[in-house]
Write an enzyme that holds these catalytic residues in place. Structure first.
Site, PDB file in Angstrom:
ATOM      1  N   ARG A  28       9.022  12.027  -9.292  1.00 31.08           N
ATOM      2  CA  ARG A  28       8.457  12.895  -8.356  1.00 31.08           C
ATOM      3  C   ARG A  28       9.423  14.043  -7.979  1.00 31.08           C
ATOM      4  O   ARG A  28      10.505  13.811  -7.545  1.00 31.08           O
ATOM      5  CB  ARG A  28       8.209  11.999  -7.105  1.00 31.08           C
ATOM      6  CG  ARG A  28       7.363  12.532  -6.033  1.00 31.08           C
ATOM      7  CD  ARG A  28       7.228  11.477  -4.763  1.00 31.08           C
ATOM      8  NE  ARG A  28       6.429  10.341  -5.174  1.00 31.08           N
ATOM      9  CZ  ARG A  28       6.660   9.238  -4.140  1.00 31.08           C
ATOM     10  NH1 ARG A  28       7.162   9.193  -3.159  1.00 31.08           N
ATOM     11  NH2 ARG A  28       5.949   8.106  -4.787  1.00 31.08           N
ATOM     12  N   SER A 122       1.972  10.224  -4.326  1.00 36.05           N
ATOM     13  CA  SER A 122       1.633   9.313  -3.234  1.00 36.05           C
ATOM     14  C   SER A 122       1.346   9.792  -1.750  1.00 36.05           C
ATOM     15  O   SER A 122       0.541  10.694  -1.609  1.00 36.05           O
ATOM     16  CB  SER A 122       2.841   8.153  -3.149  1.00 36.05           C
ATOM     17  OG  SER A 122       2.329   7.299  -2.059  1.00 36.05           O
ATOM     18  N   HIS A 123       2.054   9.615  -0.700  1.00 38.35           N
ATOM     19  CA  HIS A 123       1.898  10.019   0.571  1.00 38.35           C
ATOM     20  C   HIS A 123       2.540  11.371   0.736  1.00 38.35           C
ATOM     21  O   HIS A 123       2.319  11.778   2.065  1.00 38.35           O
ATOM     22  CB  HIS A 123       2.350   9.127   1.474  1.00 38.35           C
ATOM     23  CG  HIS A 123       3.735   8.534   1.353  1.00 38.35           C
ATOM     24  ND1 HIS A 123       4.196   7.851   0.288  1.00 38.35           N
ATOM     25  CD2 HIS A 123       4.677   8.865   2.180  1.00 38.35           C
ATOM     26  CE1 HIS A 123       5.240   7.660   0.381  1.00 38.35           C
ATOM     27  NE2 HIS A 123       5.875   8.389   1.403  1.00 38.35           N
ATOM     28  N   ASP A 293      -3.680   6.683   1.993  1.00 42.73           N
ATOM     29  CA  ASP A 293      -2.837   7.901   1.547  1.00 42.73           C
ATOM     30  C   ASP A 293      -3.686   8.811   0.671  1.00 42.73           C
ATOM     31  O   ASP A 293      -4.604   8.405  -0.007  1.00 42.73           O
ATOM     32  CB  ASP A 293      -1.428   7.287   1.010  1.00 42.73           C
ATOM     33  CG  ASP A 293      -1.524   6.468   0.005  1.00 42.73           C
ATOM     34  OD1 ASP A 293      -2.424   5.887  -0.474  1.00 42.73           O
ATOM     35  OD2 ASP A 293      -0.442   6.391  -0.720  1.00 42.73           O
ATOM     36  N   ASP A 295      -3.260   8.695  -2.892  1.00 42.04           N
ATOM     37  CA  ASP A 295      -3.745   8.291  -4.139  1.00 42.04           C
ATOM     38  C   ASP A 295      -4.291   6.755  -3.722  1.00 42.04           C
ATOM     39  O   ASP A 295      -4.872   6.151  -4.781  1.00 42.04           O
ATOM     40  CB  ASP A 295      -2.679   7.938  -5.003  1.00 42.04           C
ATOM     41  CG  ASP A 295      -1.576   7.123  -4.852  1.00 42.04           C
ATOM     42  OD1 ASP A 295      -1.181   7.108  -3.320  1.00 42.04           O
ATOM     43  OD2 ASP A 295      -0.973   6.407  -5.349  1.00 42.04           O
ATOM     44  N   ASP A 297      -3.443   3.774  -2.453  1.00 45.19           N
ATOM     45  CA  ASP A 297      -2.791   2.544  -2.717  1.00 45.19           C
ATOM     46  C   ASP A 297      -2.312   1.863  -1.274  1.00 45.19           C
ATOM     47  O   ASP A 297      -2.141   0.875  -1.133  1.00 45.19           O
ATOM     48  CB  ASP A 297      -2.144   2.331  -3.578  1.00 45.19           C
ATOM     49  CG  ASP A 297      -0.878   3.240  -3.561  1.00 45.19           C
ATOM     50  OD1 ASP A 297      -0.591   4.201  -2.627  1.00 45.19           O
ATOM     51  OD2 ASP A 297       0.246   3.322  -4.480  1.00 45.19           O
ATOM     52  N   ARG A 298      -2.107   3.004  -0.013  1.00 47.09           N
ATOM     53  CA  ARG A 298      -1.771   2.444   1.064  1.00 47.09           C
ATOM     54  C   ARG A 298      -2.894   2.604   2.159  1.00 47.09           C
ATOM     55  O   ARG A 298      -3.782   3.454   2.004  1.00 47.09           O
ATOM     56  CB  ARG A 298      -0.416   3.401   1.522  1.00 47.09           C
ATOM     57  CG  ARG A 298       0.553   3.279   0.599  1.00 47.09           C
ATOM     58  CD  ARG A 298       1.797   4.092   1.174  1.00 47.09           C
ATOM     59  NE  ARG A 298       2.633   4.322   0.155  1.00 47.09           N
ATOM     60  CZ  ARG A 298       4.050   4.276   0.119  1.00 47.09           C
ATOM     61  NH1 ARG A 298       4.499   3.819   1.396  1.00 47.09           N
ATOM     62  NH2 ARG A 298       4.924   4.478  -0.839  1.00 47.09           N
ATOM     63  N   GLU A 381       3.819  -5.147   1.424  1.00 43.27           N
ATOM     64  CA  GLU A 381       5.384  -4.377   1.687  1.00 43.27           C
ATOM     65  C   GLU A 381       4.947  -3.779   3.293  1.00 43.27           C
ATOM     66  O   GLU A 381       3.926  -3.541   3.613  1.00 43.27           O
ATOM     67  CB  GLU A 381       5.125  -3.242   0.868  1.00 43.27           C
ATOM     68  CG  GLU A 381       5.612  -3.595  -0.776  1.00 43.27           C
ATOM     69  CD  GLU A 381       5.962  -2.536  -1.668  1.00 43.27           C
ATOM     70  OE1 GLU A 381       6.815  -2.881  -2.405  1.00 43.27           O
ATOM     71  OE2 GLU A 381       5.242  -1.487  -1.363  1.00 43.27           O
ATOM     72  N   SER A 383       5.399  -0.918   4.024  1.00 42.03           N
ATOM     73  CA  SER A 383       5.078   0.514   4.040  1.00 42.03           C
ATOM     74  C   SER A 383       3.825   0.476   3.758  1.00 42.03           C
ATOM     75  O   SER A 383       3.216   1.617   3.056  1.00 42.03           O
ATOM     76  CB  SER A 383       5.922   1.124   2.882  1.00 42.03           C
ATOM     77  OG  SER A 383       5.813   0.251   1.510  1.00 42.03           O
ATOM     78  N   LYS A 394      -1.180  -2.213  -5.478  1.00 42.87           N
ATOM     79  CA  LYS A 394      -1.341  -2.168  -4.023  1.00 42.87           C
ATOM     80  C   LYS A 394      -2.820  -1.636  -3.837  1.00 42.87           C
ATOM     81  O   LYS A 394      -2.881  -0.466  -4.629  1.00 42.87           O
ATOM     82  CB  LYS A 394      -0.465  -1.853  -3.000  1.00 42.87           C
ATOM     83  CG  LYS A 394       0.321  -0.377  -3.382  1.00 42.87           C
ATOM     84  CD  LYS A 394       1.215  -0.282  -2.270  1.00 42.87           C
ATOM     85  CE  LYS A 394       2.068   1.237  -2.393  1.00 42.87           C
ATOM     86  NZ  LYS A 394       3.013   0.946  -3.717  1.00 42.87           N
TER      87      LYS A 394
END
Length: 530
Positions: A28, A122-123, A293, A295, A297-298, A381, A383, A394
């Site tokens: 990243r 991600s986020h 988020d 992608d 996963d959160r 997690e 997060s 996740k």
């Protein structure tokens, strides 16, 4: 296939020293670095492809997707051209390049692919001034383990050339198969553009009681929901699953058009950045709110009037209510996993269920080994990430459907469910402070000096007064993890100060962007009387 075969070229290049994956096979960096530095992206893609043994790579199938952020389409074209030149036989790509991280994991496992490449940061913010990332998932559908990440890094440090078919062009908008004849290749290279939701949706149908959730969202006592996709990848998933399949009104879903810059917002589902959702929930009109988020996963869960469910509590409540989910009634519960900074609320549930809890470093790749070995089938997690062994990632939408299933079964509000959980298991207070954008060298010295302080024998027994409460230090350490499956040891995963009442202070570093570092400070405390 039309015309003459497409040429395969070998392009000379020089290595970059900063292409060490930060965990889970991911790189990243600021988008400008990928876009402006000569061969920066091709170098890393070649390193990823070369990390796959030649015998496994030739003719294999891989999955490619993105969260739709700026530079994704350009990057997908490069990935396709290089995959073809490196002997990959078939690529499965989401329409318009869109695939959530959970969907990539799902498809890899469903078709037994050799792995997948996910273009996401991600986020983190998108756009030309934002961040971009490349993530490599292996054949089990999960993030690359450290041994694979290390191999990618070693290759990146000595790379001298990469293979590419620069004349190969695909149409990401057209569903179906596209085939290409390549020079010196006996079989055509195939690209299949698939609906980004369908395969993943079929998996969800086998896990949940969709009829019960649909009754909750459409029946006479309809639960009004508000779901924010934050202009990330989850828009098509929210609309197809929650609205089209489960009957939620179309206006339940907001910010569902994926945008390259996420509408200029931070696609991070928390109280700081998901303010549009939070304000809507505070009005009292909606009984359930969720955000995802970039992608997918959160996730974040909110109840009526903006009642916030912390990720650690969400994980524990899901664990305590797994019998509400047909998948777990059939499969049973074998054990739980949580990252070390996550509160110990999950441990209380596990103790009551007489199942083990595995405490791991931050990073989903550590859970994959546990799930592959059958040791646990629910992990999470602090997060904002939770998932089960249906995938090796996740899964934000999965977690939202779990919550809706619990509400449907218990016929209680989000707040009532949480407060009942606190009454039964006790409440675990959790907070986290992030010190972002720090110089990596500075954070190294901070952590070095802090470790010297807290691991000195004289630190044990020291007392700290906060108001009327006195905290006495019982134990300190630098957390290390021994994988119970293969014995791999992972060291220096954070400093822990554990007090006599089991409260904890945790300090750890992350450097997901590779340019600046973040120092995380976590505090968890047990509150016996809720």
């Amino acid at each position: 296939m039309e015309g003459s075969p497409i040429p395969v070229l070998t392009v000379p290049t020089a290595p970059y020293e900063d292409q060490r994956p930060t965990g889970g096979g991911g790189l990243r960096r600021p988008t400008g670095l990928f876009e402006g530095q000569r061969n920066y992206l091709p170098n890393f893609i070649q390193s990823v492809l070369s990390s796959i043994d030649l015998r496994d790579r030739q003719g294999c199938t891989m999955v490619v997707g993105s969260d739709g952020r700026y530079f994704s389409r350009t990057a997908i074209e490069i990935v396709v051209q290089m995959a073809a030149a490196n002997g990959i036989g078939r690529l499965i790509i989401g329409q318009n390049g869109i695939l959530s991280t959970p969907a990539v994991s799902c498809i890899i496992r469903k078709i037994k692919a050799a792995g997948g490449i996910i273009l996401t940061a991600s986020h983190c913010p998108g756009g030309p001034g934002g961040e971009f990332g490349v993530k490599f998932n292996v054949a089990n559908g999960g993030p690359a383990p450290d041994v694979v990440s290390d191999k990618i890094y070693q290759i990146s440090k000595t790379i001298e050339e990469y293979a590419i078919c620069p004349d190969l062009r695909i149409d990401l908008s057209r569903l179906g198969r596209q085939e290409f004849d390549l020079e010196n290749k006996f079989k055509p290279f195939r690209v299949e553009i698939v609906d980004p939701v369908d395969i993943y949706l079929n998996l969800l149908r086998t896990i949940f009681d969709f009829h019960a959730i649909k009754s909750l969202l459409t029946g006479p006592s309809q639960l009004k929901i508000r779901v924010d996709a934050m202009h990330g990848v989850m828009g098509p998933y929210v609309r197809k699953v929650l609205c089209d399949e489960l009957g939620a009104p179309a206006n339940s879903a907001i910010n569902c058009v994926p945008l390259e810059d996420f509408g200029g917002q931070h696609p991070d589902p928390n109280l700081t950045y998901a303010t549009t959702l939070l304000e809507a929930m505070k009005g009292g009109e909606y009984g359930f709110g969720a955000a995802f988020d970039a992608d997918g996963d959160r996730y974040m869960i909110l109840g009526q009037n903006g009642f916030f469910v912390s990720p650690s509590d969400s994980l524990a409540i899901i664990a305590a209510n797994l019998p509400c989910i047909p998948y777990f009634r059939q499969m049973g519960v074998r054990g739980f996993g949580r990252s070390m900074p996550t509160s110990m609320a999950l441990d209380r549930v596990a103790k009551s269920m007489k199942v083990p809890v595995y405490e791991t470093p931050a990073g989903w790749r550590f859970f994959s080994n546990l799930m592959d070995s059958g040791r646990c089938n629910l992990c999470g997690e602090e997060s904002f990430g939770t998932g089960s062994d249906h995938l090796r990632e996740k899964d934000g939408l999965w977690a939202v459907l779990v919550w809706l299933s619990i509400i449907a079964a218990r016929k209680q509000s989000v707040e009532e469910i949480v407060r009942d959980h606190w009454a039964k298991f006790g409440r675990h207070y959790y907070c986290r402070f992030d010190y972002e954008g720090l110089d990596p060298k500075t954070t190294y010295y901070i952590m070095r000096d802090l470790e010297a302080l807290v691991t000195d024998k004289s630190f044990i027994g020291q007392q700290f007064a906060v108001g009327s409460h006195v905290y006495s230090v019982a134990k300190t350490d630098s957390f290390e993890y021994v994988d119970p499956v293969d014995g791999t040891v992972t060291k220096k995963q954070g400093l822990r100060i554990i007090f006599s009442d089991a409260s904890r202070l945790i300090f750890r570093l992350s450097s997901s962007s590779g340019v600046r570092a973040t120092l995380h400070s976590h505090r968890t405390e047990n509150i016996p009387d809720s």
